[in-house]
Scaffold this motif. Structure first.
Motif, PDB file in Angstrom:
ATOM      1  N   PHE A 166       0.841  -1.206   0.000  1.00 63.33           N
ATOM      2  CA  PHE A 166       0.000   0.000   0.000  1.00 63.33           C
ATOM      3  C   PHE A 166       0.873   1.252   0.000  1.00 63.33           C
ATOM      4  CE2 PHE A 166      -2.462   3.326   2.063  1.00 63.33           C
ATOM      5  CZ  PHE A 166      -3.719   3.203   1.493  1.00 63.33           C
ATOM      6  N   GLU A 167       1.906   1.282   0.849  1.00 59.92           N
ATOM      7  CA  GLU A 167       2.786   2.450   0.930  1.00 59.92           C
ATOM      8  C   GLU A 167       3.656   2.578  -0.313  1.00 59.92           C
ATOM      9  OE1 GLU A 167       4.766   1.760   4.611  1.00 59.92           O
ATOM     10  OE2 GLU A 167       3.082   2.509   5.833  1.00 59.92           O
ATOM     11  N   ASP A 168       4.057   1.429  -0.899  1.00 55.93           N
ATOM     12  CA  ASP A 168       4.826   1.472  -2.150  1.00 55.93           C
ATOM     13  C   ASP A 168       4.023   2.143  -3.257  1.00 55.93           C
ATOM     14  OD1 ASP A 168       6.953   0.240  -0.967  1.00 55.93           O
ATOM     15  OD2 ASP A 168       6.542  -1.761  -1.787  1.00 55.93           O
ATOM     16  N   VAL A 169       2.735   1.842  -3.298  1.00 54.49           N
ATOM     17  CA  VAL A 169       1.857   2.454  -4.304  1.00 54.49           C
ATOM     18  C   VAL A 169       1.863   3.976  -4.142  1.00 54.49           C
ATOM     19  CG1 VAL A 169      -0.521   2.659  -5.116  1.00 54.49           C
ATOM     20  CG2 VAL A 169       0.390   0.416  -4.536  1.00 54.49           C
ATOM     21  N   LEU A 170       1.767   4.436  -2.904  1.00 56.44           N
ATOM     22  CA  LEU A 170       1.779   5.880  -2.640  1.00 56.44           C
ATOM     23  C   LEU A 170       3.113   6.502  -3.047  1.00 56.44           C
ATOM     24  CD1 LEU A 170       0.031   5.940   0.870  1.00 56.44           C
ATOM     25  CD2 LEU A 170      -0.951   6.620  -1.322  1.00 56.44           C
ATOM     26  N   HIS A 171       4.218   5.796  -2.710  1.00 54.39           N
ATOM     27  CA  HIS A 171       5.546   6.328  -3.042  1.00 54.39           C
ATOM     28  C   HIS A 171       5.766   6.416  -4.552  1.00 54.39           C
ATOM     29  CE1 HIS A 171       7.019   4.907   1.159  1.00 54.39           C
ATOM     30  NE2 HIS A 171       6.490   6.115   1.198  1.00 54.39           N
ATOM     31  N   LEU A 172       5.118   5.538  -5.296  1.00 55.50           N
ATOM     32  CA  LEU A 172       5.244   5.570  -6.762  1.00 55.50           C
ATOM     33  C   LEU A 172       4.401   6.673  -7.391  1.00 55.50           C
ATOM     34  CD1 LEU A 172       5.152   1.726  -7.464  1.00 55.50           C
ATOM     35  CD2 LEU A 172       7.059   3.269  -7.971  1.00 55.50           C
ATOM     36  N   GLY A 173       3.637   7.360  -6.551  1.00 58.32           N
ATOM     37  CA  GLY A 173       2.816   8.452  -7.057  1.00 58.32           C
ATOM     38  C   GLY A 173       1.477   8.012  -7.614  1.00 58.32           C
ATOM     39  N   LEU A 174       1.132   6.730  -7.390  1.00 57.32           N
ATOM     40  CA  LEU A 174      -0.169   6.247  -7.851  1.00 57.32           C
ATOM     41  C   LEU A 174      -1.245   6.660  -6.850  1.00 57.32           C
ATOM     42  CD1 LEU A 174       0.779   2.635  -9.006  1.00 57.32           C
ATOM     43  CD2 LEU A 174       0.486   4.659 -10.430  1.00 57.32           C
ATOM     44  N   LYS A 175      -2.452   6.826  -7.323  1.00 55.14           N
ATOM     45  CA  LYS A 175      -3.560   7.202  -6.454  1.00 55.14           C
ATOM     46  C   LYS A 175      -4.294   5.956  -5.997  1.00 55.14           C
ATOM     47  CE  LYS A 175      -7.611  10.214  -6.152  1.00 55.14           C
ATOM     48  NZ  LYS A 175      -8.494  11.151  -6.889  1.00 55.14           N
ATOM     49  N   VAL A 176      -4.164   5.637  -4.709  1.00 52.10           N
ATOM     50  CA  VAL A 176      -4.850   4.454  -4.186  1.00 52.10           C
ATOM     51  C   VAL A 176      -6.355   4.691  -4.260  1.00 52.10           C
ATOM     52  CG1 VAL A 176      -2.979   3.737  -2.648  1.00 52.10           C
ATOM     53  CG2 VAL A 176      -4.688   5.343  -1.817  1.00 52.10           C
ATOM     54  N   ASP A 177      -7.100   3.602  -4.458  1.00 49.73           N
ATOM     55  CA  ASP A 177      -8.558   3.705  -4.557  1.00 49.73           C
ATOM     56  C   ASP A 177      -9.213   2.922  -3.441  1.00 49.73           C
ATOM     57  OD1 ASP A 177      -8.191   1.085  -5.309  1.00 49.73           O
ATOM     58  OD2 ASP A 177      -8.806   1.364  -7.398  1.00 49.73           O
ATOM     59  N   VAL A 178     -10.521   2.819  -3.493  1.00 47.64           N
ATOM     60  CA  VAL A 178     -11.264   2.136  -2.424  1.00 47.64           C
ATOM     61  C   VAL A 178     -10.885   0.668  -2.340  1.00 47.64           C
ATOM     62  CG1 VAL A 178     -13.274   1.557  -3.873  1.00 47.64           C
ATOM     63  CG2 VAL A 178     -13.578   1.871  -1.416  1.00 47.64           C
ATOM     64  N   VAL A 179     -10.476   0.066  -3.472  1.00 46.50           N
ATOM     65  CA  VAL A 179     -10.040  -1.333  -3.460  1.00 46.50           C
ATOM     66  C   VAL A 179      -8.743  -1.481  -2.667  1.00 46.50           C
ATOM     67  CG1 VAL A 179      -9.367  -3.294  -4.899  1.00 46.50           C
ATOM     68  CG2 VAL A 179     -11.173  -1.749  -5.675  1.00 46.50           C
ATOM     69  N   SER A 180      -7.834  -0.529  -2.841  1.00 44.13           N
ATOM     70  CA  SER A 180      -6.569  -0.548  -2.095  1.00 44.13           C
ATOM     71  C   SER A 180      -6.835  -0.458  -0.598  1.00 44.13           C
ATOM     72  CB  SER A 180      -5.679   0.622  -2.523  1.00 44.13           C
ATOM     73  OG  SER A 180      -5.669   0.828  -3.909  1.00 44.13           O
ATOM     74  N   TRP A 181      -7.656   0.515  -0.221  1.00 42.44           N
ATOM     75  CA  TRP A 181      -7.994   0.695   1.201  1.00 42.44           C
ATOM     76  C   TRP A 181      -8.706  -0.536   1.764  1.00 42.44           C
ATOM     77  CZ3 TRP A 181      -6.458   4.353   4.539  1.00 42.44           C
ATOM     78  CH2 TRP A 181      -5.956   5.554   4.043  1.00 42.44           C
ATOM     79  N   SER A 182      -9.610  -1.107   0.982  1.00 40.14           N
ATOM     80  CA  SER A 182     -10.348  -2.284   1.459  1.00 40.14           C
ATOM     81  C   SER A 182      -9.408  -3.458   1.697  1.00 40.14           C
ATOM     82  CB  SER A 182     -11.438  -2.673   0.452  1.00 40.14           C
ATOM     83  OG  SER A 182     -12.449  -1.701   0.413  1.00 40.14           O
ATOM     84  N   GLY A 183      -8.383  -3.595   0.833  1.00 34.97           N
ATOM     85  CA  GLY A 183      -7.405  -4.660   1.037  1.00 34.97           C
ATOM     86  C   GLY A 183      -6.681  -4.507   2.354  1.00 34.97           C
ATOM     87  N   LEU A 184      -6.285  -3.278   2.679  1.00 32.54           N
ATOM     88  CA  LEU A 184      -5.617  -3.009   3.948  1.00 32.54           C
ATOM     89  C   LEU A 184      -6.550  -3.293   5.119  1.00 32.54           C
ATOM     90  CD1 LEU A 184      -2.870  -1.986   4.920  1.00 32.54           C
ATOM     91  CD2 LEU A 184      -3.790   0.344   4.854  1.00 32.54           C
ATOM     92  N   LEU A 185      -7.809  -2.937   4.944  1.00 31.65           N
ATOM     93  CA  LEU A 185      -8.821  -3.190   5.977  1.00 31.65           C
ATOM     94  C   LEU A 185      -8.995  -4.691   6.209  1.00 31.65           C
ATOM     95  CD1 LEU A 185     -11.083  -1.998   7.787  1.00 31.65           C
ATOM     96  CD2 LEU A 185     -12.596  -2.137   5.802  1.00 31.65           C
ATOM     97  N   VAL A 186      -9.111  -5.450   5.126  1.00 28.66           N
ATOM     98  CA  VAL A 186      -9.265  -6.903   5.225  1.00 28.66           C
ATOM     99  C   VAL A 186      -8.072  -7.529   5.938  1.00 28.66           C
ATOM    100  CG1 VAL A 186      -9.336  -9.052   3.894  1.00 28.66           C
ATOM    101  CG2 VAL A 186     -10.767  -7.125   3.212  1.00 28.66           C
ATOM    102  N   ALA A 187      -6.856  -7.039   5.642  1.00 35.16           N
ATOM    103  CA  ALA A 187      -5.651  -7.595   6.270  1.00 35.16           C
ATOM    104  C   ALA A 187      -5.738  -7.507   7.783  1.00 35.16           C
ATOM    105  CB  ALA A 187      -4.418  -6.853   5.760  1.00 35.16           C
ATOM    106  N   HIS A 188      -6.133  -6.346   8.304  1.00 34.49           N
ATOM    107  CA  HIS A 188      -6.223  -6.184   9.764  1.00 34.49           C
ATOM    108  C   HIS A 188      -7.350  -7.025  10.354  1.00 34.49           C
ATOM    109  CE1 HIS A 188      -3.121  -3.201  10.457  1.00 34.49           C
ATOM    110  NE2 HIS A 188      -3.554  -2.494   9.419  1.00 34.49           N
ATOM    111  N   VAL A 189      -8.469  -7.109   9.641  1.00 34.39           N
ATOM    112  CA  VAL A 189      -9.589  -7.923  10.131  1.00 34.39           C
ATOM    113  C   VAL A 189      -9.181  -9.388  10.185  1.00 34.39           C
ATOM    114  CG1 VAL A 189     -11.910  -8.763   9.590  1.00 34.39           C
ATOM    115  CG2 VAL A 189     -11.400  -6.321   9.423  1.00 34.39           C
ATOM    116  N   ARG A 190      -8.538  -9.887   9.116  1.00 27.27           N
ATOM    117  CA  ARG A 190      -8.106 -11.288   9.084  1.00 27.27           C
ATOM    118  C   ARG A 190      -7.094 -11.585  10.193  1.00 27.27           C
ATOM    119  NH1 ARG A 190      -8.929 -13.950   4.031  1.00 27.27           N
ATOM    120  NH2 ARG A 190     -11.120 -13.526   3.541  1.00 27.27           N
ATOM    121  N   ALA A 191      -6.285 -10.583  10.533  1.00 23.33           N
ATOM    122  CA  ALA A 191      -5.283 -10.768  11.583  1.00 23.33           C
ATOM    123  C   ALA A 191      -5.885 -10.624  12.978  1.00 23.33           C
ATOM    124  CB  ALA A 191      -4.153  -9.768  11.399  1.00 23.33           C
ATOM    125  N   GLY A 192      -7.168 -10.309  13.038  1.00 19.05           N
ATOM    126  CA  GLY A 192      -7.817 -10.140  14.341  1.00 19.05           C
ATOM    127  C   GLY A 192      -7.495  -8.809  14.998  1.00 19.05           C
TER     128      GLY A 192
END
Length: 489
Positions: A166-192
């Motif tokens: 997620f942070e690499d995408v930001l550093h490359l200057g790409l604009k993260v979208d709702v799918v990017s954010w949702s992936g990060l959200l899912v990661a934390h939920v799956r990890a409890g």
């Protein structure tokens, strides 16, 4: 009609095709017109067979085997098909085969491959190979590929790697979208990591129904039902329309709380807004009403359904069994089998619970012993627990003990604790002593077991042994459960 016109007509007809029978007729016509290797015609035929809901993946394989030089498109189509199939591991095989044939992958190759990897690979296996390939082939600037990487790590609950991408995408200057954010959200939920997930959720500049549902489901599954219901209220106030998964989580939260009033309101919302046909949601409503003790409403939902899944039958049977309505549970089982539905492990567990409530111990033993031969179901720890409960209720403690000492799967302190509870009910001091030895091996710091055995000693008039148990607990440093006390009433 010229070749170009025939090819155009075939393409148009394939695009409107709705079944394999028609596709095979069109494929045969393409052969007769020598258009079976025409790039566009073959591509349309192949895509329908491989990825359409009405397709036939083995047929697509046979088509692929007859291609002299399949292109990246055809490999991608198979990689995609298997990423959603019951054989996702084959996606990697076709990807490797494509590379061996010196065909360069494109962004779609990686997007489909990452999807399949999320269903086949675990964090304990090598995961850097696919990530390294993404970098090697220069697809780190493709947001869809990076989002697929985030969701790959998210599916494992590996938050550090998901956040790094997620942070690499930001550093490359790409604009993260709702799918990017949702992936990060899912990661934390799956990890409890629910609190970290909520921080991500609150930071999201845009939320879709998937984002809301992931957070809400996380609360519900983590047994934080009040927060789930509060979030559902926020979701509705935000004007986001829920889907079936959202509603199942909301109903499950009501079930966890035993809140039939809110559950009834949610049920009305379901009916008024056209969700009532959804089988999974109706199953959740049956379960909710059952856990709230409202059997009449559970039956009303059951009988109002247009079709029943195996889960529907199991849920209604379990509700009946848990409430002691064993005759209804047995009738449901006969009805289910008569309808051609094959029982599974949950079905048999419900039956064992029903036998226990009815006191039909011998019948329950026969079912337990015949599970694998008659139904192809190997007993799991829950089935052994039901047997211990059944034998314990009837005072057949030695049989329960023998069953657990010969269990072919790992046992746990919960199932042995159930046997100790039966020893207390029947005042069996000797068996209680044998059981607690096993419990102290499994969970030596659990003080509640000492208290149960002490109660058995007191009931048998052996106060000296009871006091010894109290001292043994103090010496061991074991914890008392909340609500447990050494003070006699």
């Amino acid at each position: 009609m010229g070749t170009v016109a025939v090819a155009s007509t075939l393409v148009h007809m394939i695009e409107r095709c709705s079944c394999m029978r028609d596709l095979k007729l069109l494929h045969a016509h393409a052969f007769r017109k020598c258009l079976h290797q025409h790039t566009v015609v073959l591509g349309k035929l192949f895509r329908f067979a491989a990825v359409s809901p009405f397709g036939d993946l083995p047929y697509a394989h046979r088509m692929f085997d007859h291609m002299p030089h399949p292109t990246t498109f055809f490999y991608n189509t198979l990689i995609r098909a298997h990423s959603y199939s019951t054989t996702p591991s084959l996606s990697s095989i076709f990807f490797n085969h494509m590379m061996q044939n010196d065909l360069a992958p494109d962004q779609f190759s990686f997007t489909f491959l990452l999807k399949s990897r999320s269903r086949t690979i675990t964090p304990s296996t090598h995961h850097n190979d696919i990530h390294g390939a993404v970098l090697k082939f220069g697809f780190c600037r493709h947001l869809h590929v990076q989002n697929s990487l985030i969701h790959l790590y998210a599916s494992w609950g590996v938050t550090l790697l998901a956040r790094k991408v997620f942070e690499d995408v930001l550093h490359l200057g790409l604009k993260v979208d709702v799918v990017s954010w949702s992936g990060l959200l899912v990661a934390h939920v799956r990890a409890g990591e629910l609190d970290a997930a909520r921080r991500v959720f609150d930071e999201m500049p845009q939320r879709d129904v998937v984002s809301w549902t992931v957070m809400l489901s996380g609360y519900s599954q983590a047994k934080r039902p009040r927060e789930a219901l509060e979030l559902f209220g926020e979701m509705r106030r935000a004007g986001v329309w829920p889907d079936e998964v959202t509603m199942v989580s909301v109903v499950s939260a009501c079930a966890s709380l035993g809140d039939v009033e809110t559950g009834g309101m949610i049920h009305r919302f379901v009916e008024e807004n056209g969700f009532g046909w959804m089988v999974a949601l109706c199953n959740a409503l049956i379960d909710m009403y059952g856990k709230c003790g409202c059997l009449e409403q559970a039956w009303r939902v059951f009988h109002g359904m247009r079709r029943w899944s195996l889960v529907t039958w199991n849920t209604m049977m379990t509700v009946c069994a848990n409430h002691g309505n064993v005759d209804d549970a047995f009738r449901l089982f006969e009805w289910m089998v008569g309808s051609g539905v094959v029982p599974d492990s949950v079905t048999l567990l419900a039956l064992l619970v029903a036998y226990a409530h009815k006191g039909l111990v011998d019948e329950g033993i026969r079912l337990f012993e015949s599970m694998e031969n008659d139904y192809g179901v190997k007993p799991r720890i829950e089935h052994y627990g039901a047997m211990v409960d059944m034998l314990g209720r009837s005072g057949r403690l030695q049989e329960a003990y023998d069953l657990l000492t010969n269990i072919p799967i790992p046992s746990n302190d919960i199932i042995w604790g159930a046997l100790l509870g039966a020893c207390r009910i029947h005042g069996d001091v000797e068996m209680g002593e044998r059981v607690i030895k096993k419990l102290l091996e499994l969970k030596p710091d659990e003080g509640g077991y000492y208290i149960l055995l002490r109660d058995i000693y007191i009931a048998a008039g052996r106060t000296v042994k009871a006091n010894e148990m109290r001292q043994a607990m103090l010496d061991s440093g074991a914890r008392k459960n909340p609500g447990c006390s050494w003070v006699e009433a």
